[in-house]
Design a protein around this motif. Sequence first.
Motif, mmCIF file in Angstrom:
data_model
loop_
_atom_site.group_PDB
_atom_site.id
_atom_site.type_symbol
_atom_site.label_atom_id
_atom_site.label_comp_id
_atom_site.label_asym_id
_atom_site.label_seq_id
_atom_site.Cartn_x
_atom_site.Cartn_y
_atom_site.Cartn_z
ATOM 1 N N ARG A 56 -2.012 -5.674 -13.058
ATOM 2 C CA ARG A 56 -2.450 -4.293 -13.254
ATOM 3 C C ARG A 56 -1.907 -3.451 -12.113
ATOM 4 O O ARG A 56 -2.192 -3.725 -10.940
ATOM 5 N N GLY A 57 -1.127 -2.448 -12.460
ATOM 6 C CA GLY A 57 -0.547 -1.578 -11.449
ATOM 7 C C GLY A 57 -1.400 -0.346 -11.225
ATOM 8 O O GLY A 57 -1.940 0.234 -12.175
ATOM 9 N N VAL A 58 -1.532 0.048 -9.957
ATOM 10 C CA VAL A 58 -2.311 1.229 -9.578
ATOM 11 C C VAL A 58 -1.420 2.139 -8.748
ATOM 12 O O VAL A 58 -0.875 1.711 -7.723
ATOM 13 N N ARG A 59 -1.285 3.380 -9.167
ATOM 14 C CA ARG A 59 -0.492 4.358 -8.408
ATOM 15 C C ARG A 59 -1.445 5.102 -7.476
ATOM 16 O O ARG A 59 -2.211 5.967 -7.907
ATOM 17 N N LEU A 60 -1.355 4.738 -6.212
ATOM 18 C CA LEU A 60 -2.320 5.255 -5.239
ATOM 19 C C LEU A 60 -1.725 5.188 -3.852
ATOM 20 O O LEU A 60 -0.997 4.248 -3.521
ATOM 21 N N ASP A 61 -2.023 6.181 -3.031
ATOM 22 C CA ASP A 61 -1.597 6.184 -1.635
ATOM 23 C C ASP A 61 -2.724 5.623 -0.777
ATOM 24 O O ASP A 61 -3.882 6.014 -0.934
ATOM 25 N N LEU A 62 -2.388 4.718 0.126
ATOM 26 C CA LEU A 62 -3.416 4.098 0.961
ATOM 27 C C LEU A 62 -4.151 5.097 1.845
ATOM 28 O O LEU A 62 -5.269 4.828 2.286
ATOM 29 N N SER A 63 -3.545 6.237 2.109
ATOM 30 C CA SER A 63 -4.215 7.235 2.937
ATOM 31 C C SER A 63 -5.306 7.985 2.172
ATOM 32 O O SER A 63 -6.079 8.744 2.768
ATOM 33 N N ASP A 64 -5.376 7.761 0.862
ATOM 34 C CA ASP A 64 -6.415 8.361 0.026
ATOM 35 C C ASP A 64 -7.689 7.533 0.176
ATOM 36 O O ASP A 64 -7.907 6.556 -0.543
ATOM 37 N N ARG A 65 -8.515 7.938 1.101
ATOM 38 C CA ARG A 65 -9.697 7.150 1.448
ATOM 39 C C ARG A 65 -10.620 6.912 0.255
ATOM 40 O O ARG A 65 -11.024 5.783 -0.020
ATOM 41 N N ALA A 66 -10.930 7.972 -0.481
ATOM 42 C CA ALA A 66 -11.828 7.840 -1.620
ATOM 43 C C ALA A 66 -11.210 6.958 -2.704
ATOM 44 O O ALA A 66 -11.895 6.137 -3.328
ATOM 45 N N GLY A 67 -9.919 7.118 -2.922
ATOM 46 C CA GLY A 67 -9.239 6.321 -3.929
ATOM 47 C C GLY A 67 -9.230 4.843 -3.583
ATOM 48 O O GLY A 67 -9.426 3.986 -4.458
ATOM 49 N N VAL A 68 -8.994 4.529 -2.309
ATOM 50 C CA VAL A 68 -8.977 3.133 -1.874
ATOM 51 C C VAL A 68 -10.386 2.534 -1.963
ATOM 52 O O VAL A 68 -10.570 1.395 -2.409
ATOM 53 N N GLU A 69 -11.387 3.311 -1.549
ATOM 54 C CA GLU A 69 -12.770 2.833 -1.662
ATOM 55 C C GLU A 69 -13.118 2.508 -3.112
ATOM 56 O O GLU A 69 -13.732 1.475 -3.410
ATOM 57 N N ASP A 70 -12.720 3.386 -4.019
ATOM 58 C CA ASP A 70 -13.016 3.176 -5.434
ATOM 59 C C ASP A 70 -12.288 1.944 -5.970
ATOM 60 O O ASP A 70 -12.854 1.178 -6.764
ATOM 61 N N LEU A 71 -11.046 1.741 -5.533
ATOM 62 C CA LEU A 71 -10.275 0.581 -5.984
ATOM 63 C C LEU A 71 -10.949 -0.728 -5.572
ATOM 64 O O LEU A 71 -11.098 -1.648 -6.389
#
Length: 341
Positions: A56-71
């Motif tokens: 499963r591929g996820v397009r996300l930047d590691l600097s996106d704190r909320a996005g990483v937390e959600d992942l």
Amino acid sequence: MKILVTGSAGFIGFHLASRLLARGDEVIGLDNFNDYYAVELKEARHRQLTASPSYRGVRLDLSDRAGVEDLFRREQPEVVVNLAAQAGVRYSLDHPHTYVDSNLVGFVNVLEGCRHHGVKHLVYASSSSVYGLNTHLPFSVHDRVDHPISLYAATKKANELMAHTYSHLYRLPTTGLRFFTVYGPWGRPDMALFKFTRAILAGEPIDVYNHGQMQRDFTYVGDIVTSVMRVIDHPATPDARWSSDQPDPATSSAPYRLYNVGNHQPVELLDLIRTLEEALGKKAELKLLPLQPGDVLSTFADVDNLVRDLGVQPATPLVSGLGRFVEWYRDFYSAGPGERR
């Protein structure tokens, strides 16, 4: 296992994810598909991975704190392999904030995700660049590395320090891998080998810094991946050799490890060029230039700890690895030299 691989559309991340899928692991691949080099190449790697139902591929930047937390909250990975980073020594001279966002802020977000979601082992990419002004060869993980000569190297050293802190405070097993000049099929266009190949086939001169008086411990990507997979399966533990009276950078009372991953066979840059010429069947026109800021003269990996602890040692001969790279390059860019850059 369920494994999160960051930088999965990158060079090493793609190869690692492919091998993990082949052995039956479930892989969540994260990448931000930035334009540091040709996005088309990243997309092509990504398409190869998405053919597997276990990816499963996820397009996300590691600097996106909320996005990483959600992942992390959504996926609950058992192991994390952090390969996502802003790479490149010379690029860091002109784009320092990019390195802070990706390599420092992004790495803290990964550490926090691991801390709060029960990750059993964090494996992360460091770099031979951390050795900086160290001239004692071969480079050993027991050496102090307090004098980096590029911001890129400084961020990688910082990653090692940050990882140790989390290993100490939260007993999070972390293993840092200092990669030495990785090359092979699906490689990075910003690396010298890729640039040399494109230019030689196009009949253009190649830039040879320090007049070719440099050595690199070129390490085939397949050997890198074999080492990473062995590390994944052997989480770091406290080292009984640790002593507060005589602290050793490679040991710790925390579940923390550092390893060099290199071929242990440094090659003169001019010898690399000659071997590449033979593989391509075409001579290179050399443009001899002075040493670039941030470059080191020689890299040479001491891999004794890797062999002793994990029983693995990179050993692919340069001529074999270059042959595989050239075969892939000719196939991938079959429309013409560099046309798909």
